[in-house]
Scaffold this motif. Sequence first.
Motif, short mmCIF file in Angstrom:
data_model
loop_
_atom_site.label_atom_id
_atom_site.label_comp_id
_atom_site.label_asym_id
_atom_site.label_seq_id
_atom_site.Cartn_x
_atom_site.Cartn_y
_atom_site.Cartn_z
N LEU A 69 0.94 -1.16 0.15
CA LEU A 69 0.20 0.00 0.02
C LEU A 69 0.79 1.30 -0.16
CD1 LEU A 69 -2.50 -1.21 2.71
CD2 LEU A 69 -3.21 -0.65 0.40
N ILE A 70 0.48 2.39 -0.53
CA ILE A 70 1.07 3.66 -0.36
C ILE A 70 -0.02 4.60 0.19
CG2 ILE A 70 1.65 5.64 -1.90
CD1 ILE A 70 2.81 3.60 -3.83
N ASP A 71 0.42 5.15 1.23
CA ASP A 71 -0.42 6.16 1.98
C ASP A 71 0.05 7.52 0.96
OD1 ASP A 71 -1.77 8.26 3.23
OD2 ASP A 71 -1.18 7.64 5.29
N ALA A 72 -0.88 7.96 0.11
CA ALA A 72 -0.53 9.13 -0.65
C ALA A 72 -0.89 10.60 -0.26
CB ALA A 72 -1.46 8.86 -2.03
N HIS A 73 -0.96 10.69 1.08
CA HIS A 73 -0.96 11.88 1.67
C HIS A 73 -1.03 11.81 3.27
CE1 HIS A 73 -2.43 16.18 1.11
NE2 HIS A 73 -2.63 15.97 2.20
N CYS A 74 -0.05 11.83 3.90
CA CYS A 74 -0.06 12.01 5.26
C CYS A 74 1.04 12.98 5.70
CB CYS A 74 0.39 10.39 5.81
SG CYS A 74 1.99 9.89 4.97
N HIS A 75 0.76 13.68 6.79
CA HIS A 75 1.64 14.65 7.43
C HIS A 75 2.53 14.19 8.62
CE1 HIS A 75 -0.53 17.87 4.97
NE2 HIS A 75 -1.79 17.24 5.62
N LEU A 76 3.38 13.32 8.20
CA LEU A 76 4.33 12.68 9.03
C LEU A 76 5.39 13.66 9.70
CD1 LEU A 76 5.40 9.11 7.52
CD2 LEU A 76 4.18 9.66 9.72
N ASP A 77 5.50 14.81 9.02
CA ASP A 77 6.40 15.80 9.66
C ASP A 77 5.69 16.60 10.81
OD1 ASP A 77 4.52 16.84 7.47
OD2 ASP A 77 5.29 18.89 8.32
N PHE A 78 4.38 16.41 11.16
CA PHE A 78 3.70 17.25 12.10
C PHE A 78 4.44 16.88 13.43
CE2 PHE A 78 -0.46 18.96 10.35
CZ PHE A 78 0.18 19.36 9.37
N VAL A 107 8.24 13.60 -1.04
CA VAL A 107 7.77 14.84 -0.45
C VAL A 107 6.97 15.87 -1.26
CG1 VAL A 107 9.15 14.55 1.58
CG2 VAL A 107 10.15 15.75 -0.55
N CYS A 108 6.37 16.51 -1.00
CA CYS A 108 5.72 17.70 -1.83
C CYS A 108 5.89 19.15 -1.12
CB CYS A 108 4.23 17.79 -1.90
SG CYS A 108 3.68 15.73 -2.24
N LEU A 109 6.12 20.00 -1.72
CA LEU A 109 6.32 21.60 -0.98
C LEU A 109 5.03 22.56 -1.33
CD1 LEU A 109 10.05 22.20 -0.99
CD2 LEU A 109 8.61 21.21 0.86
N GLY A 110 4.56 23.13 -0.45
CA GLY A 110 3.31 23.96 -0.68
C GLY A 110 2.84 24.72 0.31
N LEU A 111 1.83 25.71 -0.13
CA LEU A 111 1.33 26.58 1.07
C LEU A 111 0.02 26.34 1.24
CD1 LEU A 111 3.44 29.50 -0.27
CD2 LEU A 111 3.81 28.77 1.85
N ARG A 155 5.71 27.46 4.87
CA ARG A 155 7.27 27.36 4.66
C ARG A 155 8.12 27.11 5.92
NH1 ARG A 155 10.28 33.32 3.33
NH2 ARG A 155 12.36 32.41 3.33
N GLU A 156 7.63 27.43 7.22
CA GLU A 156 8.26 26.92 8.54
C GLU A 156 8.22 25.30 8.52
OE1 GLU A 156 7.66 28.20 12.94
OE2 GLU A 156 5.76 27.65 12.02
N ARG A 157 7.18 24.60 7.96
CA ARG A 157 7.44 23.11 7.96
C ARG A 157 8.54 22.38 6.95
NH1 ARG A 157 6.03 21.86 12.02
NH2 ARG A 157 6.97 19.85 11.46
N TRP A 158 8.86 23.21 5.79
CA TRP A 158 9.48 22.45 4.80
C TRP A 158 10.53 21.90 5.17
CZ3 TRP A 158 9.17 27.78 1.05
CH2 TRP A 158 7.75 27.36 0.52
N PRO A 159 11.52 22.36 6.17
CA PRO A 159 12.72 21.79 6.46
C PRO A 159 12.51 20.29 6.85
CG PRO A 159 13.03 24.08 7.23
CD PRO A 159 11.29 23.66 6.69
N ALA A 193 8.15 33.43 -3.19
CA ALA A 193 9.77 33.24 -3.87
C ALA A 193 10.34 32.14 -3.43
CB ALA A 193 10.38 34.67 -3.63
N ALA A 194 10.27 32.02 -2.01
CA ALA A 194 10.99 30.94 -1.32
C ALA A 194 10.50 29.59 -2.00
CB ALA A 194 10.77 30.86 0.26
N LEU A 195 9.43 29.28 -2.20
CA LEU A 195 8.84 28.06 -2.85
C LEU A 195 9.55 27.85 -4.14
CD1 LEU A 195 7.08 25.65 -2.78
CD2 LEU A 195 4.83 26.87 -3.57
N GLU A 196 9.57 28.80 -4.83
CA GLU A 196 10.03 28.79 -6.18
C GLU A 196 11.58 28.43 -6.19
OE1 GLU A 196 10.22 31.33 -10.43
OE2 GLU A 196 9.23 32.21 -8.79
#
Length: 254
Positions: free
Chosen positions: A4-13, A59-63, A42-46, A77-80
């Motif tokens: 299985l793939i969990d296609a959306h989970c916020h394991l970083d939280f 991983v995906c990056l967004g706002l 942005r704060e969570r991206w690292p 601009a930081a996302l770009e």
Amino acid sequence: MHPLIDAHCHLDFPDFDADREAVVERARAVGVSHFVVPGTTRERWPDVLALGKRDDVGVCLGLHPYFMDQHGEQDLAALETALDEHPEVVAVGECGIDARFADTLEAQWRLFDAQLRLARDRRLPVVIHCVRANDRVARRLRQLALPAGGLIHAFAGSPEQATAFLELGFVVGLGGAVTFDRAQRLRRAVAALPDEGYVLETDSPDMPLAGHRGERNEPARVAEVCRAVAELRGQSPQAVAAASSATARRLFGL
């Protein structure tokens, strides 16, 4: 069982800071082989990018539209820049529209549009949070014609709305909502989807399944989502796991 793939989970939280490894192990024990973790601020991206160093995490990056008060002027601009510096990122997101928050709706659309353009220019898929805005979001996606499509995360719409997204090259994410008896319209949509039209997800730690209200959700529960979807579709859990994992791999290039 097919992996299985969990296609959306916020394991970083932070919800997982105390026992993240144990959470991953519990998921592995029920056959989850891969996790897709979207960025929200942005704060969570690292923390998201740090998870992306693992072989079993994309991983995906967004706002995210839910956190409008946390997004600053420079964040686009930081996302770009981050997308240019991190070729391992598999999608732009989580971005989108949450129409429950009327006061920020105009700003949400501006932010969403800008992220859709970043995805289009980089030929990346987008991971879209879409609450009470399915028709408007589908209309915007039709205008932009994104080359790599994307995921309508936590889909809760009608069979017709699902079809509209599929025709635009998107797939829908099926999670805890499908396990609730009252979600009759969504359940009809799930039954009618083509095999390549959906992925399975948990949105951990959010969106608990029926029977788990008030509990922290976690990726291991994607196995329960799989069984619920299989029942609604009159298929075996094995077939649903195989189809959804193939779609997730195709969408995110895993």
